[in-house]
Design a protein around this motif. Structure first.
Motif, PDB file in Angstrom:
ATOM      1  N   ASP A 144       0.835  -1.199   0.000  1.00  0.00           N
ATOM      2  CA  ASP A 144       0.000   0.000   0.000  1.00  0.00           C
ATOM      3  C   ASP A 144       0.870   1.250   0.000  1.00  0.00           C
ATOM      4  O   ASP A 144       2.023   1.231   0.439  1.00  0.00           O
ATOM      5  CB  ASP A 144      -0.914   0.039   1.234  1.00  0.00           C
ATOM      6  CG  ASP A 144      -2.082  -0.924   1.134  1.00  0.00           C
ATOM      7  OD1 ASP A 144      -2.353  -1.408   0.016  1.00  0.00           O
ATOM      8  OD2 ASP A 144      -2.706  -1.186   2.161  1.00  0.00           O
ATOM      9  N   GLU A 145       0.313   2.324  -0.492  1.00  0.00           N
ATOM     10  CA  GLU A 145       0.986   3.614  -0.460  1.00  0.00           C
ATOM     11  C   GLU A 145       0.058   4.602   0.238  1.00  0.00           C
ATOM     12  O   GLU A 145      -1.160   4.452   0.233  1.00  0.00           O
ATOM     13  CB  GLU A 145       1.332   4.075  -1.869  1.00  0.00           C
ATOM     14  CG  GLU A 145       0.164   4.121  -2.812  1.00  0.00           C
ATOM     15  CD  GLU A 145       0.565   4.392  -4.235  1.00  0.00           C
ATOM     16  OE1 GLU A 145      -0.276   4.163  -5.122  1.00  0.00           O
ATOM     17  OE2 GLU A 145       1.685   4.838  -4.492  1.00  0.00           O
ATOM     18  N   MET A 146       0.629   5.590   0.863  1.00  0.00           N
ATOM     19  CA  MET A 146      -0.166   6.565   1.603  1.00  0.00           C
ATOM     20  C   MET A 146       0.484   7.933   1.516  1.00  0.00           C
ATOM     21  O   MET A 146       1.646   8.054   1.152  1.00  0.00           O
ATOM     22  CB  MET A 146      -0.312   6.133   3.055  1.00  0.00           C
ATOM     23  CG  MET A 146       0.985   6.137   3.828  1.00  0.00           C
ATOM     24  SD  MET A 146       1.275   4.720   4.884  1.00  0.00           S
ATOM     25  CE  MET A 146       1.483   3.397   3.744  1.00  0.00           C
ATOM     26  N   PHE A 147      -0.310   8.972   1.832  1.00  0.00           N
ATOM     27  CA  PHE A 147       0.220  10.333   1.885  1.00  0.00           C
ATOM     28  C   PHE A 147      -0.486  11.070   3.012  1.00  0.00           C
ATOM     29  O   PHE A 147      -1.476  10.592   3.558  1.00  0.00           O
ATOM     30  CB  PHE A 147       0.043  11.066   0.550  1.00  0.00           C
ATOM     31  CG  PHE A 147      -1.385  11.252   0.110  1.00  0.00           C
ATOM     32  CD1 PHE A 147      -2.104  12.372   0.486  1.00  0.00           C
ATOM     33  CD2 PHE A 147      -1.995  10.315  -0.704  1.00  0.00           C
ATOM     34  CE1 PHE A 147      -3.405  12.543   0.071  1.00  0.00           C
ATOM     35  CE2 PHE A 147      -3.294  10.480  -1.133  1.00  0.00           C
ATOM     36  CZ  PHE A 147      -4.006  11.600  -0.743  1.00  0.00           C
ATOM     37  N   LEU A 148       0.041  12.237   3.364  1.00  0.00           N
ATOM     38  CA  LEU A 148      -0.512  13.016   4.464  1.00  0.00           C
ATOM     39  C   LEU A 148      -0.763  14.450   4.017  1.00  0.00           C
ATOM     40  O   LEU A 148       0.134  15.104   3.497  1.00  0.00           O
ATOM     41  CB  LEU A 148       0.458  13.017   5.655  1.00  0.00           C
ATOM     42  CG  LEU A 148       0.082  13.899   6.842  1.00  0.00           C
ATOM     43  CD1 LEU A 148      -1.172  13.368   7.536  1.00  0.00           C
ATOM     44  CD2 LEU A 148       1.239  13.984   7.824  1.00  0.00           C
ATOM     45  N   VAL A 149      -2.000  14.907   4.224  1.00  0.00           N
ATOM     46  CA  VAL A 149      -2.368  16.301   4.002  1.00  0.00           C
ATOM     47  C   VAL A 149      -2.815  16.863   5.348  1.00  0.00           C
ATOM     48  O   VAL A 149      -3.649  16.273   6.019  1.00  0.00           O
ATOM     49  CB  VAL A 149      -3.529  16.434   2.983  1.00  0.00           C
ATOM     50  CG1 VAL A 149      -3.978  17.885   2.865  1.00  0.00           C
ATOM     51  CG2 VAL A 149      -3.128  15.885   1.629  1.00  0.00           C
ATOM     52  N   ARG A 205       1.923  17.284   3.325  1.00  0.00           N
ATOM     53  CA  ARG A 205       3.085  17.119   4.198  1.00  0.00           C
ATOM     54  C   ARG A 205       3.984  15.979   3.742  1.00  0.00           C
ATOM     55  O   ARG A 205       5.196  16.099   3.775  1.00  0.00           O
ATOM     56  CB  ARG A 205       2.651  16.815   5.637  1.00  0.00           C
ATOM     57  CG  ARG A 205       2.093  17.954   6.401  1.00  0.00           C
ATOM     58  CD  ARG A 205       3.246  18.741   7.037  1.00  0.00           C
ATOM     59  NE  ARG A 205       2.703  19.816   7.824  1.00  0.00           N
ATOM     60  CZ  ARG A 205       2.738  19.853   9.143  1.00  0.00           C
ATOM     61  NH1 ARG A 205       3.292  18.894   9.826  1.00  0.00           N
ATOM     62  NH2 ARG A 205       2.212  20.873   9.777  1.00  0.00           N
ATOM     63  N   ILE A 206       3.369  14.855   3.390  1.00  0.00           N
ATOM     64  CA  ILE A 206       4.121  13.684   2.943  1.00  0.00           C
ATOM     65  C   ILE A 206       3.490  13.203   1.645  1.00  0.00           C
ATOM     66  O   ILE A 206       2.328  12.813   1.638  1.00  0.00           O
ATOM     67  CB  ILE A 206       4.071  12.547   3.990  1.00  0.00           C
ATOM     68  CG1 ILE A 206       4.623  12.990   5.343  1.00  0.00           C
ATOM     69  CG2 ILE A 206       4.812  11.303   3.474  1.00  0.00           C
ATOM     70  CD1 ILE A 206       6.110  13.240   5.363  1.00  0.00           C
ATOM     71  N   PRO A 207       4.215  13.235   0.529  1.00  0.00           N
ATOM     72  CA  PRO A 207       3.682  12.673  -0.712  1.00  0.00           C
ATOM     73  C   PRO A 207       3.631  11.148  -0.588  1.00  0.00           C
ATOM     74  O   PRO A 207       4.044  10.592   0.434  1.00  0.00           O
ATOM     75  CB  PRO A 207       4.676  13.131  -1.770  1.00  0.00           C
ATOM     76  CG  PRO A 207       5.917  13.459  -1.041  1.00  0.00           C
ATOM     77  CD  PRO A 207       5.538  13.804   0.363  1.00  0.00           C
ATOM     78  N   PHE A 208       3.166  10.470  -1.620  1.00  0.00           N
ATOM     79  CA  PHE A 208       3.020   9.021  -1.555  1.00  0.00           C
ATOM     80  C   PHE A 208       4.277   8.353  -1.014  1.00  0.00           C
ATOM     81  O   PHE A 208       5.390   8.649  -1.430  1.00  0.00           O
ATOM     82  CB  PHE A 208       2.696   8.443  -2.931  1.00  0.00           C
ATOM     83  CG  PHE A 208       1.230   8.452  -3.229  1.00  0.00           C
ATOM     84  CD1 PHE A 208       0.352   7.659  -2.504  1.00  0.00           C
ATOM     85  CD2 PHE A 208       0.727   9.252  -4.219  1.00  0.00           C
ATOM     86  CE1 PHE A 208      -0.998   7.666  -2.764  1.00  0.00           C
ATOM     87  CE2 PHE A 208      -0.626   9.271  -4.506  1.00  0.00           C
ATOM     88  CZ  PHE A 208      -1.490   8.479  -3.777  1.00  0.00           C
ATOM     89  N   THR A 209       4.063   7.452  -0.066  1.00  0.00           N
ATOM     90  CA  THR A 209       5.136   6.672   0.537  1.00  0.00           C
ATOM     91  C   THR A 209       4.581   5.307   0.908  1.00  0.00           C
ATOM     92  O   THR A 209       3.377   5.158   1.102  1.00  0.00           O
ATOM     93  CB  THR A 209       5.720   7.370   1.788  1.00  0.00           C
ATOM     94  OG1 THR A 209       6.780   6.561   2.318  1.00  0.00           O
ATOM     95  CG2 THR A 209       4.678   7.600   2.856  1.00  0.00           C
ATOM     96  N   GLY A 210       5.442   4.348   1.029  1.00  0.00           N
ATOM     97  CA  GLY A 210       5.054   3.035   1.512  1.00  0.00           C
ATOM     98  C   GLY A 210       5.435   2.844   2.967  1.00  0.00           C
ATOM     99  O   GLY A 210       5.297   1.767   3.524  1.00  0.00           O
TER     100      GLY A 210
END
Length: 95
Positions: free
Chosen positions: A23-28, A37-42
């Protein structure tokens, strides 16, 4: 740190415990304006680390934050996704 922020961080932690390895996730985060704050990351720990420095302030630009999150979701590798929002403390995380 406010009790609400402690609860919001705990909720994000619980959400991230269910993330699959591919999965990949990001933070707004959002207050007066949204910020990716964090672009797509695993790496779920990248999200948690960024939340250590997020503090609630200003007004709530929720609709703008959702627009930023939706734009980011169009760049996802995976076709399916979910969005988690803690409006009371200005956090959106999507996976």
């Amino acid at each position: 740190m406010s009790a609400k922020m402690v609860k919001a961080r705990a909720a994000v932690h619980e959400f991230l415990k269910n993330i699959e390895t591919d999965d990949e996730m990001f933070l707004v985060t959002f207050a007066d304006r949204p910020e990716l704050r964090i672009p797509f990351t695993g790496d779920p720990s990248a999200i948690q680390d960024a939340l250590l420095y997020a503090e609630p302030r200003g007004s709530t630009a929720l609709y703008d934050a959702v627009a930023v999150a939706m734009h980011q979701m169009h760049q996802a590798r995976n076709r399916r996704g979910s969005c988690f929002s803690c409006q009371m403390e200005e956090i959106i995380i999507a996976a």
